[in-house]
Design an enzyme around this catalytic site. Structure first.
Site, PDB file in Angstrom:
ATOM      1  N   LEU A  36       0.744  -1.268  -0.074  1.00  0.00           N
ATOM      2  CA  LEU A  36      -0.030   0.015  -0.093  1.00  0.00           C
ATOM      3  C   LEU A  36       0.881   1.167   0.002  1.00  0.00           C
ATOM      4  O   LEU A  36       0.746   2.281   0.892  1.00  0.00           O
ATOM      5  CB  LEU A  36      -0.790   0.055   1.112  1.00  0.00           C
ATOM      6  CG  LEU A  36      -1.828  -1.137   1.310  1.00  0.00           C
ATOM      7  CD1 LEU A  36      -2.729  -1.026   2.351  1.00  0.00           C
ATOM      8  CD2 LEU A  36      -2.742  -1.146  -0.023  1.00  0.00           C
ATOM      9  N   ASP A 132       7.088  -3.353 -21.759  1.00  0.00           N
ATOM     10  CA  ASP A 132       7.922  -3.138 -23.332  1.00  0.00           C
ATOM     11  C   ASP A 132       9.087  -2.215 -23.008  1.00  0.00           C
ATOM     12  O   ASP A 132       9.731  -2.325 -23.859  1.00  0.00           O
ATOM     13  CB  ASP A 132       6.824  -2.922 -24.298  1.00  0.00           C
ATOM     14  CG  ASP A 132       6.156  -1.455 -24.076  1.00  0.00           C
ATOM     15  OD1 ASP A 132       6.221  -0.947 -23.091  1.00  0.00           O
ATOM     16  OD2 ASP A 132       5.401  -1.054 -25.051  1.00  0.00           O
ATOM     17  N   GLU A 133       8.961  -1.177 -21.993  1.00  0.00           N
ATOM     18  CA  GLU A 133       9.980  -0.564 -21.877  1.00  0.00           C
ATOM     19  C   GLU A 133      11.204  -0.864 -21.719  1.00  0.00           C
ATOM     20  O   GLU A 133      12.215  -0.290 -21.923  1.00  0.00           O
ATOM     21  CB  GLU A 133       9.504   0.567 -20.741  1.00  0.00           C
ATOM     22  CG  GLU A 133       8.293   1.125 -21.014  1.00  0.00           C
ATOM     23  CD  GLU A 133       7.710   2.458 -20.340  1.00  0.00           C
ATOM     24  OE1 GLU A 133       8.783   2.970 -19.666  1.00  0.00           O
ATOM     25  OE2 GLU A 133       6.598   2.560 -19.828  1.00  0.00           O
ATOM     26  N   TYR A 157      13.362   3.526 -14.385  1.00  0.00           N
ATOM     27  CA  TYR A 157      12.212   2.562 -14.274  1.00  0.00           C
ATOM     28  C   TYR A 157      12.534   1.351 -15.066  1.00  0.00           C
ATOM     29  O   TYR A 157      12.359  -0.017 -14.728  1.00  0.00           O
ATOM     30  CB  TYR A 157      10.840   3.194 -14.660  1.00  0.00           C
ATOM     31  CG  TYR A 157       9.605   2.278 -14.713  1.00  0.00           C
ATOM     32  CD1 TYR A 157       9.077   1.482 -13.871  1.00  0.00           C
ATOM     33  CD2 TYR A 157       9.187   1.965 -16.040  1.00  0.00           C
ATOM     34  CE1 TYR A 157       8.213   0.289 -14.090  1.00  0.00           C
ATOM     35  CE2 TYR A 157       8.147   1.012 -16.392  1.00  0.00           C
ATOM     36  CZ  TYR A 157       7.719   0.318 -15.574  1.00  0.00           C
ATOM     37  OH  TYR A 157       6.741  -0.500 -15.562  1.00  0.00           O
ATOM     38  N   LYS A 161      13.356  -2.808 -14.023  1.00  0.00           N
ATOM     39  CA  LYS A 161      12.343  -3.681 -14.769  1.00  0.00           C
ATOM     40  C   LYS A 161      13.189  -4.788 -15.544  1.00  0.00           C
ATOM     41  O   LYS A 161      12.882  -6.107 -15.406  1.00  0.00           O
ATOM     42  CB  LYS A 161      11.121  -3.483 -15.438  1.00  0.00           C
ATOM     43  CG  LYS A 161      10.003  -2.442 -14.635  1.00  0.00           C
ATOM     44  CD  LYS A 161       9.533  -3.405 -13.717  1.00  0.00           C
ATOM     45  CE  LYS A 161       8.251  -4.299 -14.261  1.00  0.00           C
ATOM     46  NZ  LYS A 161       7.429  -4.983 -13.240  1.00  0.00           N
TER      47      LYS A 161
HETATM   48  P1  NAD Z   1       1.001   0.695  -9.846  1.00  0.00           P
HETATM   49  O1  NAD Z   1       1.879   1.561  -9.562  1.00  0.00           O
HETATM   50  O2  NAD Z   1      -0.341   1.081 -10.106  1.00  0.00           O
HETATM   51  O3  NAD Z   1       0.688  -0.498  -8.567  1.00  0.00           O
HETATM   52  C1  NAD Z   1       1.794  -1.065  -8.061  1.00  0.00           C
HETATM   53  C2  NAD Z   1       1.522  -1.772  -6.690  1.00  0.00           C
HETATM   54  O4  NAD Z   1       2.516  -2.452  -6.235  1.00  0.00           O
HETATM   55  C3  NAD Z   1       0.761  -0.794  -5.659  1.00  0.00           C
HETATM   56  O5  NAD Z   1      -0.414  -1.305  -5.397  1.00  0.00           O
HETATM   57  C4  NAD Z   1       1.901  -0.722  -4.654  1.00  0.00           C
HETATM   58  O6  NAD Z   1       1.209  -0.464  -3.465  1.00  0.00           O
HETATM   59  C5  NAD Z   1       2.461  -2.057  -4.729  1.00  0.00           C
HETATM   60  N1  NAD Z   1       3.786  -2.003  -4.508  1.00  0.00           N
HETATM   61  C6  NAD Z   1       4.760  -0.985  -4.608  1.00  0.00           C
HETATM   62  N2  NAD Z   1       5.863  -1.480  -4.002  1.00  0.00           N
HETATM   63  C7  NAD Z   1       5.603  -2.359  -3.174  1.00  0.00           C
HETATM   64  C8  NAD Z   1       6.531  -3.352  -2.028  1.00  0.00           C
HETATM   65  N3  NAD Z   1       7.626  -2.701  -1.987  1.00  0.00           N
HETATM   66  N4  NAD Z   1       5.771  -4.443  -1.776  1.00  0.00           N
HETATM   67  C9  NAD Z   1       4.638  -4.889  -1.999  1.00  0.00           C
HETATM   68  N5  NAD Z   1       3.799  -4.025  -2.682  1.00  0.00           N
HETATM   69  C10 NAD Z   1       4.330  -2.830  -3.485  1.00  0.00           C
HETATM   70  O7  NAD Z   1       1.235  -0.137 -11.230  1.00  0.00           O
HETATM   71  P2  NAD Z   1       0.520  -0.583 -12.257  1.00  0.00           P
HETATM   72  O8  NAD Z   1       0.609   0.367 -13.305  1.00  0.00           O
HETATM   73  O9  NAD Z   1      -0.441  -1.355 -11.943  1.00  0.00           O
HETATM   74  O10 NAD Z   1       1.696  -1.906 -12.844  1.00  0.00           O
HETATM   75  C11 NAD Z   1       1.686  -3.055 -12.238  1.00  0.00           C
HETATM   76  C12 NAD Z   1       2.605  -3.960 -12.871  1.00  0.00           C
HETATM   77  O11 NAD Z   1       2.742  -3.966 -14.129  1.00  0.00           O
HETATM   78  C13 NAD Z   1       4.318  -3.089 -12.701  1.00  0.00           C
HETATM   79  O12 NAD Z   1       4.956  -4.576 -12.579  1.00  0.00           O
HETATM   80  C14 NAD Z   1       4.567  -2.675 -14.087  1.00  0.00           C
HETATM   81  O13 NAD Z   1       6.013  -2.606 -14.076  1.00  0.00           O
HETATM   82  C15 NAD Z   1       3.793  -3.523 -14.776  1.00  0.00           C
HETATM   83  N6  NAD Z   1       3.277  -2.807 -16.249  1.00  0.00           N
HETATM   84  C16 NAD Z   1       2.683  -1.660 -16.055  1.00  0.00           C
HETATM   85  C17 NAD Z   1       1.941  -1.044 -17.294  1.00  0.00           C
HETATM   86  C18 NAD Z   1       1.342   0.172 -17.294  1.00  0.00           C
HETATM   87  O14 NAD Z   1       1.125   0.829 -18.278  1.00  0.00           O
HETATM   88  N7  NAD Z   1       0.640   0.593 -15.950  1.00  0.00           N
HETATM   89  C19 NAD Z   1       2.640  -1.548 -18.359  1.00  0.00           C
HETATM   90  C20 NAD Z   1       3.262  -2.840 -18.572  1.00  0.00           C
HETATM   91  C21 NAD Z   1       3.773  -3.170 -17.474  1.00  0.00           C
HETATM   92  P1  TYD Z   2       2.993   7.684 -18.635  1.00  0.00           P
HETATM   93  O1  TYD Z   2       1.398   7.758 -18.549  1.00  0.00           O
HETATM   94  O2  TYD Z   2       3.664   8.251 -17.635  1.00  0.00           O
HETATM   95  O3  TYD Z   2       3.555   6.262 -19.063  1.00  0.00           O
HETATM   96  P2  TYD Z   2       5.083   6.060 -19.711  1.00  0.00           P
HETATM   97  O4  TYD Z   2       6.027   7.042 -19.403  1.00  0.00           O
HETATM   98  O5  TYD Z   2       5.251   4.577 -18.952  1.00  0.00           O
HETATM   99  O6  TYD Z   2       4.836   5.652 -21.297  1.00  0.00           O
HETATM  100  O7  TYD Z   2       3.294   8.600 -20.064  1.00  0.00           O
HETATM  101  C1  TYD Z   2       2.771   8.307 -21.386  1.00  0.00           C
HETATM  102  C2  TYD Z   2       3.111   9.276 -22.375  1.00  0.00           C
HETATM  103  O8  TYD Z   2       2.647  10.667 -21.929  1.00  0.00           O
HETATM  104  C3  TYD Z   2       4.698   9.465 -22.166  1.00  0.00           C
HETATM  105  O9  TYD Z   2       5.175   9.561 -23.553  1.00  0.00           O
HETATM  106  C4  TYD Z   2       4.969  10.730 -21.382  1.00  0.00           C
HETATM  107  C5  TYD Z   2       3.819  11.786 -21.763  1.00  0.00           C
HETATM  108  N1  TYD Z   2       3.364  12.476 -20.545  1.00  0.00           N
HETATM  109  C6  TYD Z   2       3.001  13.745 -20.950  1.00  0.00           C
HETATM  110  O10 TYD Z   2       3.288  14.422 -22.172  1.00  0.00           O
HETATM  111  N2  TYD Z   2       2.771  14.550 -19.874  1.00  0.00           N
HETATM  112  C7  TYD Z   2       2.433  14.249 -18.594  1.00  0.00           C
HETATM  113  O11 TYD Z   2       2.207  14.807 -17.754  1.00  0.00           O
HETATM  114  C8  TYD Z   2       2.622  12.426 -18.574  1.00  0.00           C
HETATM  115  C9  TYD Z   2       2.560  12.203 -17.091  1.00  0.00           C
HETATM  116  C10 TYD Z   2       3.002  11.846 -19.445  1.00  0.00           C
END
Ligand code: NAD
Ligand code: TYD
Length: 351
Positions: A36, A132-133, A157, A161
């Protein structure tokens, strides 16, 4: 009855995965482990409270002793690991936190799984959710990331990963840990913390606040509806092969500026504003350091081998997402004010 550990289940994607598994598999015990952090919000899972096959455990994956103890006590049949620090901008201002959670936290879970599964690894699975990053940045030439693309992370980040992905493969190859990885493109949908592009901009448009576009807004992201990602995770968890990698994406590339203009026009219509009103909030700001130009995922392996396809067209998904944030103003207000962090104390600690 199988017991499945889902880490990071109180976050954006994790909450959708937990909901899907609890509702679809009453024969599984789903344990949601989450620290959390600012990104974890148990209000995302209010509808699951009291379900007999759902349990929440507040814990930090960086605490190696706690992970060894938990795995020793519970003998999980499978792990779906989503817990992470996930925001690129935060990784630029505080990289170390990303090493602790994303790298050390993942290695702690791998060690705990290895210790608890040593006598019987068969039938178990450690499923690591990645991005994918890790593949780096594409130029604007139509190429896409495949499972064979070399790793070339640029942000702290994506570097963290990538490191965790390498450890998962190393534990599979060295210790025979049954493990697999999926790498997904940018997700959008309900319950996303409003610091990422789509929910931040929806919130700012509602409140007539500036929309900070990094650089010229020409960067390209490949957007996937979060519930389609959760469906892919379900398919891969049940039918993916240990040792394999699966790319997940929607073949849905947008420049940031085109996406933002589309959001503005949908929001003008929904809020009853004159066309063009919200676009006036667009403010070009300094570019993000090391900003990757383009991500695009080739998910044909997943489509061919495991028969997964995205279910929603982007325009429909974006409308649905905007509707959700407009209808859940209270959720948005709690998250932006920080009140949601009291939810755990009120709902869980008093029990
Ligand atoms: P998020 O930041 O919304 O959620 C992360 C969760 O992990 C939170 O509930 C947080 O409390 C928990 N957490 C963080 N540190 C922790 C710790 N030390 N111990 C236990 N819990 C912890 O992230 P998300 O966007 O839901 O992403 C989830 C996963 O999917 C991540 O591994 C991310 O790299 C991957 N991912 C995200 C996206 C995206 O577009 N959001 C895309 C591809 C992969
Ligand atoms: P984001 O949602 O942070 O995802 P990621 O960086 O993991 O792709 O950002 C998506 C795209 O939008 C990225 O190219 C950065 C851009 N961005 C802005 O231009 N302004 C903003 O305030 C944010 C948060 C992101």
């Amino acid at each position: 009855m199988k017991t499945i550990l889902i880490t990071g289940g109180a976050g954006f994607i994790g909450s959708h995965v937990v909901r899907l598994f609890v509702n679809k598999y009453p024969e599984y015990n789903i344990v949601n482990l989450d620290k959390l952090t600012y990104a974890g919000n148990l209000a995302n899972l209010k509808d699951l409270e009291g379900k007999p096959n759902y349990e929440f455990v507040k814990a930090d994956i960086v605490d190696s002793d706690a992970m060894l103890k938990l795995f020793g006590e519970r003998q999980f049949d499978g792990v779906i690991h989503l817990a992470a620090e996930s925001h690129v901008d935060r990784s630029i201002s505080n990289p170390t936190e990303f090493v602790f959670t994303n790298v050390i936290g993942t290695v702690n879970l791998l060690n705990a799984a290895r210790a608890s599964w040593k006598d019987q690894p068969e039938g178990r699975l450690f499923y690591h959710i990645s991005t994918d990053e890790v593949y780096g940045s594409l130029s604007n030439d139509g190429t896409m990331f495949t499972e064979e693309t070399g790793y070339d992370p640029h942000s702290p980040y994506s570097a963290s990963k990538a490191s965790s992905d390498h450890f998962v493969r190393a534990y599979h190859d060295t210790f025979g840990l049954p493990a697999l990885i999926s790498n997904c493109s940018n997700n959008y949908g309900s319950f996303q913390f409003p610091e990422k592009l789509i929910p931040l901009f929806i919130n700012n448009i509602c409140n007539n606040k500036p929309l900070p576009v990094y650089g010229k807004g020409e960067n390209i992201r490949d957007w996937l509806w979060v519930e389609d990602h959760a469906r892919a995770i379900d398919v891969i968890f049940h039918r993916g092969k240990p040792g394999e990698t699966y790319n997940i994406g929607g073949h849905n590339e947008w420049t940031n500026i085109d996406l933002i203009k589309l959001m503005c026009s949908i929001m003008d219509r929904k809020l009853g504003r004159e066309a063009g009103t919200s676009e006036k909030l667009i403010t070009y700001v300094k570019d993000r350091a090391g900003h990757d130009l383009r991500y695009a995922i080739d998910s044909s392996k997943l489509q061919k081998e495991l028969d997964w396809v995205p279910s929603l067209q982007f325009e429909e998904g974006l409308e649905k997402t905007i509707d959700w944030y407009l209808q859940n103003e209270e959720w948005l207000q709690h998250v932006t004010s920080g009140d949601y962090q009291k939810y755990y104390e009120n709902q869980y600690q008093k029990r």
